[in-house]
Design a protein around this motif. Structure first.
Motif, PDB file in Angstrom:
ATOM      1  N   THR A  99      23.793  -4.427 -44.273  1.00 39.48           N
ATOM      2  CA  THR A  99      23.755  -2.735 -44.744  1.00 39.48           C
ATOM      3  C   THR A  99      23.999  -2.284 -46.076  1.00 39.48           C
ATOM      4  O   THR A  99      24.162  -2.629 -47.029  1.00 39.48           O
ATOM      5  CB  THR A  99      23.904  -1.679 -44.121  1.00 39.48           C
ATOM      6  N   SER A 131      24.068  -4.830 -49.326  1.00 41.77           N
ATOM      7  CA  SER A 131      22.592  -4.496 -50.116  1.00 41.77           C
ATOM      8  C   SER A 131      22.195  -3.565 -50.857  1.00 41.77           C
ATOM      9  O   SER A 131      21.970  -2.942 -51.792  1.00 41.77           O
ATOM     10  CB  SER A 131      21.137  -4.726 -48.576  1.00 41.77           C
ATOM     11  N   HIS A 170      16.415  -5.957 -44.924  1.00 44.02           N
ATOM     12  CA  HIS A 170      17.513  -5.393 -45.192  1.00 44.02           C
ATOM     13  C   HIS A 170      17.093  -5.504 -47.279  1.00 44.02           C
ATOM     14  O   HIS A 170      18.435  -5.382 -47.940  1.00 44.02           O
ATOM     15  CB  HIS A 170      19.074  -5.433 -45.050  1.00 44.02           C
TER      16      HIS A 170
END
Length: 364
Positions: free
Chosen positions: A113, A116, A147
């Motif tokens: 996360t 990204s 993601h």
């Protein structure tokens, strides 16, 4: 709730040392090449020009995951690209992985996360040296696409000779065969005919550094004997090795062996214990004694001592030919590339795909 923090300075990374190694122990990924000392060595001597991108994952203030990453500028097809990769030199015996204490999916999701959401920092990812047995392989392939990060197929990167320490040393040596044992005795007898053969072994911090310096001088002496100039890489490797010797000697985990004939250094060995594994880091020999196979005699001394030390496993980092005379067991390490949805990353992925397709057609 997991919190991800990016470590950007060497001072911040140094402050993680204790937590990092405690996490490594809890993760059951007790690999020397994933330790804080190893990554510190890589950073100081091999990766100082790259940008730190180490990610620390915490739950309620406790470190539960870490991503030993950096951003390296590489050139592909004449274009400068920012490559997100592990904090190590791209050499065959280096390894990397995401270090996770318990829930692999949750921690890896938090890391993905973050990278990204910050895709403006990098153009492509290249993760090299992940153990074929690592949970990361299946988890990364499954979680990354969620993601916005596409990963390619996992490819072979390198392999390392390993040995399981089981039973008595004498039984293991006997199983190697009568001819193998005969050759070992001949090697040792030839050395003894040259003079008084001695092997010093130490784990004392001061002695570790002193003997290790002598081990590295064997490398310099070999260049002088061949009337060659010592490359700068030899000096850098020696400094890096001495750093690891000092770091692990503090806890008695570093061991140095030095073989001499009438006081003349003939061969040296440097190993480090992490968990129940002994890592054979450095071996050097005097080329003037090469025909007497001092490396085989030294390895026999190392193996016999390690067998009796309580270690459960030996890791030789690579598949050296002389090591393969002792074991055929290996562990494989893989690599994979990743791309995000940004323009530059998509272009790189397209070019890589076309290149792979062309190579396949050409092979046919």
């Amino acid at each position: 709730m997991l919190q991800v923090t990016r470590i950007t300075t060497d001072h911040e990374f140094a402050s993680l040392a204790l937590e990092w190694n405690e996490l490594l122990e809890c993760s059951r990924q007790q690999d020397l090449l994933l330790s804080h000392e190893w990554f510190t060595m890589c950073r100081r001597w091999f990766c100082s020009r790259d940008a730190l991108y180490v990610l620390a994952v915490r739950r309620n203030g406790r470190l539960v995951g870490a991503a030993p990453l950096q951003i390296r500028t590489v050139r592909r097809w004449g274009i400068a690209l920012r490559q997100l990769c592990f904090l190590h030199e791209s050499l065959p015996w280096y390894r990397g992985d995401f270090i996770v204490a318990d829930d692999t999916d949750q921690v890896l999701t938090a890391i993905l996360t973050y990278v990204s959401a910050n895709r403006q920092d990098w153009d492509m990812a290249r993760f090299e040296g992940i153990s074929e047995q690592s949970k990361t392989i299946a988890a990364l392939s499954r979680l990354a696409p969620r993601h916005g990060i596409s990963v390619g197929s996992w490819e072979f990167y390198n392999e390392a000779s390993v040995m399981s320490v089981q039973g008595e040393w004498e039984a293991f040596l006997h199983a190697c065969g009568v001819h193998f044992r005969k050759h070992l005795r001949n090697y040792e007898n030839r050395l003894r005919r040259l003079g008084q053969l001695e092997i010093q072994t130490t784990r004392e911090p001061d002695e570790v550094e002193r003997l290790l310096r002598i081990v590295y001088t064997l490398q310099e002496d070999n260049h002088r004997y061949k009337e060659e100039l010592s490359p700068e890489s030899d000096r850098v490797s020696a400094e890096a090795g001495l750093f690891l010797g000092r770091a692990f000697a503090r806890t008695g985990a570093a061991e140095v062996k030095l073989m001499t004939v009438d006081g003349t250094p003939v061969a040296g060995w440097f190993a480090v214990d992490v968990g129940r594994t002994s890592y054979a880091l450095v071996t050097k020999h005097n080329v003037q004694f090469a025909k007497h196979s001092p490396g085989m005699v030294m390895m026999q001394a190392y193996l016999s001592d390690t067998w009796r030390s309580g270690a459960e496993r030996i890791d030789c980092l690579m598949t050296w030919p002389y090591v393969q005379r002792w074991t055929s067991q290996t562990e494989r390490y893989l690599r994979v590339e990743g791309f995000h949805g940004g323009f530059r990353s998509r272009i790189i992925r397209f070019v890589r795909g076309m290149r792979a397709k062309y190579q396949t057609v050409a092979a046919v």
